[in-house]
Scaffold this active site. Structure first.
Site, PDB file in Angstrom:
ATOM      1  N   ARG A  40      41.807   0.287  33.127  1.00  0.00           N
ATOM      2  CA  ARG A  40      40.614  -0.516  33.115  1.00  0.00           C
ATOM      3  C   ARG A  40      40.200  -1.817  34.190  1.00  0.00           C
ATOM      4  O   ARG A  40      39.116  -1.724  34.650  1.00  0.00           O
ATOM      5  CB  ARG A  40      41.459  -1.136  31.765  1.00  0.00           C
ATOM      6  N   LYS A 204      38.887   8.328   8.239  1.00  0.00           N
ATOM      7  CA  LYS A 204      38.290   8.014   6.811  1.00  0.00           C
ATOM      8  C   LYS A 204      37.005   8.263   6.579  1.00  0.00           C
ATOM      9  O   LYS A 204      36.153   7.869   7.566  1.00  0.00           O
ATOM     10  CB  LYS A 204      39.139   6.739   6.059  1.00  0.00           C
ATOM     11  N   GLY A 357      38.323   6.301  21.695  1.00  0.00           N
ATOM     12  CA  GLY A 357      39.817   6.634  21.127  1.00  0.00           C
ATOM     13  C   GLY A 357      40.188   8.073  20.717  1.00  0.00           C
ATOM     14  O   GLY A 357      40.263   8.208  22.081  1.00  0.00           O
ATOM     15  N   GLY A 380      35.731   0.414  19.415  1.00  0.00           N
ATOM     16  CA  GLY A 380      34.926  -0.107  18.306  1.00  0.00           C
ATOM     17  C   GLY A 380      33.800  -0.584  18.994  1.00  0.00           C
ATOM     18  O   GLY A 380      32.701   0.064  17.819  1.00  0.00           O
TER      19      GLY A 380
HETATM   20  P1  AMP Z   1      40.168   7.548  12.751  1.00  0.00           P
HETATM   21  O1  AMP Z   1      41.494   6.104  13.585  1.00  0.00           O
HETATM   22  O2  AMP Z   1      39.039   7.720  11.954  1.00  0.00           O
HETATM   23  O3  AMP Z   1      39.150   7.885  13.458  1.00  0.00           O
HETATM   24  O4  AMP Z   1      41.414   8.956  12.925  1.00  0.00           O
HETATM   25  C1  AMP Z   1      41.453   8.743  13.755  1.00  0.00           C
HETATM   26  C2  AMP Z   1      43.168   9.809  12.883  1.00  0.00           C
HETATM   27  O5  AMP Z   1      42.161  10.463  11.979  1.00  0.00           O
HETATM   28  C3  AMP Z   1      44.373  10.483  13.927  1.00  0.00           C
HETATM   29  O6  AMP Z   1      45.639   9.796  13.654  1.00  0.00           O
HETATM   30  C4  AMP Z   1      44.043  12.333  12.830  1.00  0.00           C
HETATM   31  O7  AMP Z   1      45.692  12.204  13.364  1.00  0.00           O
HETATM   32  C5  AMP Z   1      43.597  11.241  11.355  1.00  0.00           C
HETATM   33  N1  AMP Z   1      43.475  12.720  10.956  1.00  0.00           N
HETATM   34  C6  AMP Z   1      42.257  13.337  11.729  1.00  0.00           C
HETATM   35  N2  AMP Z   1      42.266  14.302  10.141  1.00  0.00           N
HETATM   36  C7  AMP Z   1      43.105  14.452   9.661  1.00  0.00           C
HETATM   37  C8  AMP Z   1      43.469  14.982   8.443  1.00  0.00           C
HETATM   38  N3  AMP Z   1      43.050  16.081   8.201  1.00  0.00           N
HETATM   39  N4  AMP Z   1      44.482  14.242   7.571  1.00  0.00           N
HETATM   40  C9  AMP Z   1      45.290  12.502   7.802  1.00  0.00           C
HETATM   41  N5  AMP Z   1      45.077  12.266   8.997  1.00  0.00           N
HETATM   42  C10 AMP Z   1      43.633  12.745   9.683  1.00  0.00           C
END
Ligand code: AMP
Length: 400
Positions: A40, A204, A357, A380
């Site tokens: 950074r 999610k 991310g 974010g």
């Molecule tokens: P996000 O921060 O919402 O982009 O989510 C990223 C996280 O989603 C990562 O740590 C992944 O391990 C998790 N992830 C992706 N696919 C799955 C899945 N099928 N089941 C559980 N966690 C998941």
């Protein structure tokens, strides 16, 4: 929102003091406090060098970590001052406070070509509250001819005193980092080369609602992967075993699928999935139809048919936006889908924009970083950008 903002090149900085908001929120060793990645700081150098070369005096500032109760030695920016000094090859003067007596005295004495670094902006309670008194005190450090240059993209979604508040008192322009983010992210959603394909993954549905909603208005194709795909599967009548499921978002997911149909947006969901018998790196695994996940099994990655489908969609794209992994890529056995998508993006002739991310980390780990058109530096911030939200730290800059 207007993404066409004035930059440091549009103002005369010669002989002036510039308040420069950087993102120096660097990772540090928990025990020694040593900076473990100076990425950074390095990213801020083009703007810093430009300002020095053009005769400005720089008063840099940033937050670091989340100090809750005022100044705390472990959140001091002193290690950043040292590293920045090594990188620019000149002393970086460190202030003992943000806009107090020490900062005022050192700012007043600062000459063109010199750099002063203020202490962690979050040592002041007024920072996160966007207190006008703090913003004014920071703006006063650069005097009546001073300029505010914002280059901390990772913080533009926050209306804080140092990211947005100061712009009420100073002419405000972007540095080169923010300029690049606005060009690519703004270009991708504002004026994309079509077809525009958005790949959305991650854990999610609930954290990506705003993004799905907004991109349904803009994209030609939306591709869903990762944990959130199982809520869609279930909503469409499939069985999901023990996969991640957000019961509260079933109706919403159905609505999104319908909205895509109504708008003529292709909405691709996994056709097969790699399931595991537990959430673990050494889980037993097999490939099943995405709509027929057996009891006791959980979906942890997209399957081979889905990989092919998604990679084909990317191959023909004019622009691809990617945010969120296709599976639990932290476990090598379930990282195949995420890797395949990263590889497909590295080969396409499309403009490729990676949200910050996990997807950015995946692309970097796999060595595809230099094959992408742009990797956002703000997780974010890029998400809120894709949601179509107005970003306070961008809105406050002068229009070009
Ligand atoms: P996000 O921060 O919402 O982009 O989510 C990223 C996280 O989603 C990562 O740590 C992944 O391990 C998790 N992830 C992706 N696919 C799955 C899945 N099928 N089941 C559980 N966690 C998941």
């Amino acid at each position: 929102m207007n993404y066409n903002k004035k930059t440091v090149k549009d103002v005369d900085v010669k002989g002036k003091k510039v308040l420069l908001r950087c993102d120096f929120n660097v990772p540090q060793d928990k025990v020694t406090g040593e900076i473990t990645s100076d990425k950074r700081i390095v990213a801020a150098l083009p703007t810093i060098q430009y300002l020095l070369d053009n005769g400005a005096a720089i008063i840099a500032c940033s937050h670091l970590g989340k100090p809750k109760n005022g100044p705390e030695a472990k959140f001091s920016l002193a290690p950043v001052a040292k590293r920045l000094g090594e990188l620019v090859g000149k002393e970086v003067i460190m202030a003992k406070d943000v806009a107090g007596e020490d900062a005022k005295a050192k700012a007043a004495a600062l000459k063109p070509g010199e750099i002063l670094l203020l202490e962690n902006t979050r040592f002041e309670k007024g920072e996160t509250k966007n207190d006008p008194a703090l913003a004014k005190a920071m703006a006063d450090l650069v005097g009546p001819d001073g300029i505010f240059v914002s280059d901390a993209f990772g913080s533009v979604h926050r209306a804080h005193a140092s990211t947005a508040g100061v712009a009420a008192y100073l002419p405000a322009v972007s540095g080169f980092l923010i300029k690049k983010e606005l060009d690519f992210l703004g270009g991708a959603i504002g004026n994309p080369k079509r077809p525009l394909v958005a790949i959305l993954g991650g854990a999610k549905v609930s954290s990506k609602i705003g993004v799905i909603n907004n991109l349904l208005e803009i994209a030609d194709t939306i591709i869903i992967g990762g944990g959130m795909s199982y809520t869609f599967s279930k909503a469409l009548g499939g069985t999901v075993g023990t996969s991640l499921l957000e019961e509260d978002w079933l109706d919403y997911s159905k609505e999104m699928v319908q909205k895509a149909k109504d708008k003529g947006v292709k909405f691709l969901l996994p056709v097969d999935t790699v399931v595991g018998d537990k959430f673990a790196a050494d889980a037993e695994s097999k490939v099943v139809k995405a709509s027929e996940i057996p009891d006791g099994w959980m979906g942890l990655d997209i399957g081979p048919e889905t990989v092919k489908l998604y990679c084909d969609a990317v191959a023909d794209a004019g622009t691809v936006i990617w945010n969120g992994p296709m599976g639990v890529f932290e476990f090598p056995r379930f990282a195949v889908g995420t890797k395949a998508v990263a590889e497909a993006l590295s080969k396409t002739s499309a403009v490729t924009v990676i949200g910050g991310g996990d997807s950015a980390a995946a692309v970097e780990q796999l060595g595809y970083a230099d094959k992408m058109s742009h990797i956002s530096t703000g997780g974010g911030a890029s998400l809120e950008f894709l949601e179509g939200k107005e970003l306070p730290g961008v809105a406050c800059l002068l229009d070009a």
